[in-house]
Design a protein around this motif. Sequence first.
Motif, short mmCIF file in Angstrom:
data_model
loop_
_atom_site.label_atom_id
_atom_site.label_comp_id
_atom_site.label_asym_id
_atom_site.label_seq_id
_atom_site.Cartn_x
_atom_site.Cartn_y
_atom_site.Cartn_z
N VAL A 7 -1.89 7.74 3.02
CA VAL A 7 -2.58 6.59 2.73
C VAL A 7 -4.18 7.33 3.14
CG1 VAL A 7 -3.41 4.17 3.37
CG2 VAL A 7 -0.82 5.05 2.95
N PHE A 8 -3.93 7.34 4.55
CA PHE A 8 -5.57 7.94 5.02
C PHE A 8 -5.71 9.52 4.71
CE2 PHE A 8 -4.19 4.25 7.43
CZ PHE A 8 -5.31 3.51 7.26
N ARG A 9 -4.54 10.22 4.99
CA ARG A 9 -4.62 11.69 4.89
C ARG A 9 -3.92 11.89 3.33
NH1 ARG A 9 -2.88 15.59 9.60
NH2 ARG A 9 -3.56 16.82 7.89
N ARG A 10 -4.83 11.68 2.31
CA ARG A 10 -4.20 11.41 0.90
C ARG A 10 -3.90 13.07 0.63
NH1 ARG A 10 -1.07 8.25 -2.07
NH2 ARG A 10 -1.85 8.19 -4.16
N SER A 11 -2.89 13.27 -0.31
CA SER A 11 -2.64 14.38 -1.01
C SER A 11 -1.49 14.12 -2.23
CB SER A 11 -1.58 15.02 0.10
OG SER A 11 -0.80 16.50 -0.53
N ARG A 12 -2.31 15.15 -3.25
CA ARG A 12 -1.66 15.04 -4.64
C ARG A 12 -1.39 16.39 -4.80
NH1 ARG A 12 -4.33 10.93 -8.99
NH2 ARG A 12 -2.34 11.71 -9.78
N GLN A 13 -0.15 16.68 -5.39
CA GLN A 13 0.22 17.99 -5.77
C GLN A 13 1.19 17.97 -7.15
OE1 GLN A 13 0.04 21.23 -3.91
NE2 GLN A 13 1.10 21.97 -6.03
N ILE A 20 0.69 -1.20 -0.18
CA ILE A 20 -0.05 -0.02 0.12
C ILE A 20 0.74 1.12 -0.02
CG2 ILE A 20 -1.76 1.28 1.23
CD1 ILE A 20 -2.85 -1.31 2.43
N ARG A 21 1.95 1.29 0.73
CA ARG A 21 2.70 2.46 0.92
C ARG A 21 3.40 2.66 -0.39
NH1 ARG A 21 5.84 2.98 6.47
NH2 ARG A 21 6.40 4.67 5.52
N THR A 22 4.23 1.62 -0.75
CA THR A 22 4.81 1.95 -2.13
C THR A 22 3.88 2.38 -3.21
OG1 THR A 22 4.59 -0.48 -2.57
CG2 THR A 22 6.76 0.50 -1.38
N ARG A 23 2.84 2.10 -3.18
CA ARG A 23 2.13 3.01 -4.50
C ARG A 23 1.19 4.01 -3.82
NH1 ARG A 23 3.49 -1.74 -5.26
NH2 ARG A 23 3.52 -2.74 -7.35
N ALA A 24 1.21 4.43 -2.89
CA ALA A 24 0.63 5.59 -2.04
C ALA A 24 1.62 6.62 -2.37
CB ALA A 24 0.31 5.53 -0.50
#
Length: 303
Positions: free
Chosen positions: A222-228, A202-206
């Motif tokens: 993961v739970f606090r997802r961020s995309r920039q 999960i982490r390596t893909r998050a």
Amino acid sequence: MADSRYEQAKTLRGEGRLAEASAVLTSLLAERPGDVGALYALAVCQLDLGERARARETLRRVIAAHPGHYGAEYQLGRLLQDQGDLAGAAARYRNVLAVNDYADTEARLRQCERAGAVPPVRKMIEQSYVAERGNPGMTLRLRARHILPFGSVATLLSMVFFARPFFAFVDPEATYPLAQLLMLAALLLLMNIALSPITVYIRTRAYTTQLYDYGMDVSTGVFRRSRQFVWYYQITEPPTYVRDAREYLTHTASLLISYNNTATTTVRMKLRGIGSPREVEQMRSYLQSRIPAERLPIRGPWT
């Protein structure tokens, strides 16, 4: 005998009186149009004044009159590089290196050659009126080996050093020998190992970074997802290659990137454990080659 106006213009430029220096040189050239030194000095003044179009034409006149003038070739190369004409800039830099290893010409030539396949954002906007990300390139992920050796060990150590005071606080009369704590830590260790493949996956893909022609899309959490999405022209300085104890033990490395999240503020982000030292160094070199082509035409000189 040298014309005294040349020295006068040099003095005026040294005092920051650029417009006056330019006027003196223009007057001198009206009488002596073949004076290459005065013509080059005028081009330098025009560059200082921000008159890039005039400076470009003046530099071309210098080169036409004196083909081996590497100073004019270099300044013209910088102008072309700033405007996104990387092929033209590279040609000028090669002319410089054929005569003299001048200033940072070789480094600038490498930048142009690496980034030359992709035009800068400004040119793209001028052609299509749209700023697009461009074609996707490599995808960087948090490496599994950057995570695995540490989660279980950290759990064990935390149980040994911190669990005993916690239980004493909950039940002061109870006693928890070290052996019991170690057994509990071992149990949690086994649970952690059993769950490791899932959490690591999960982490390596998050935590991923997708590179595009004009920027990079950074995903974290993961739970606090961020995309920039960060445009290359937002990056304020060359990325920093980083390795700490964890990365030495796991044969990984990280990059520190500073970028403008607004017009006046800068933030730093760390792309953790995204590859082997060699891969991260290649990534750093790639980003460093893209930044001048993107940032200079959009934001002005590198800060």
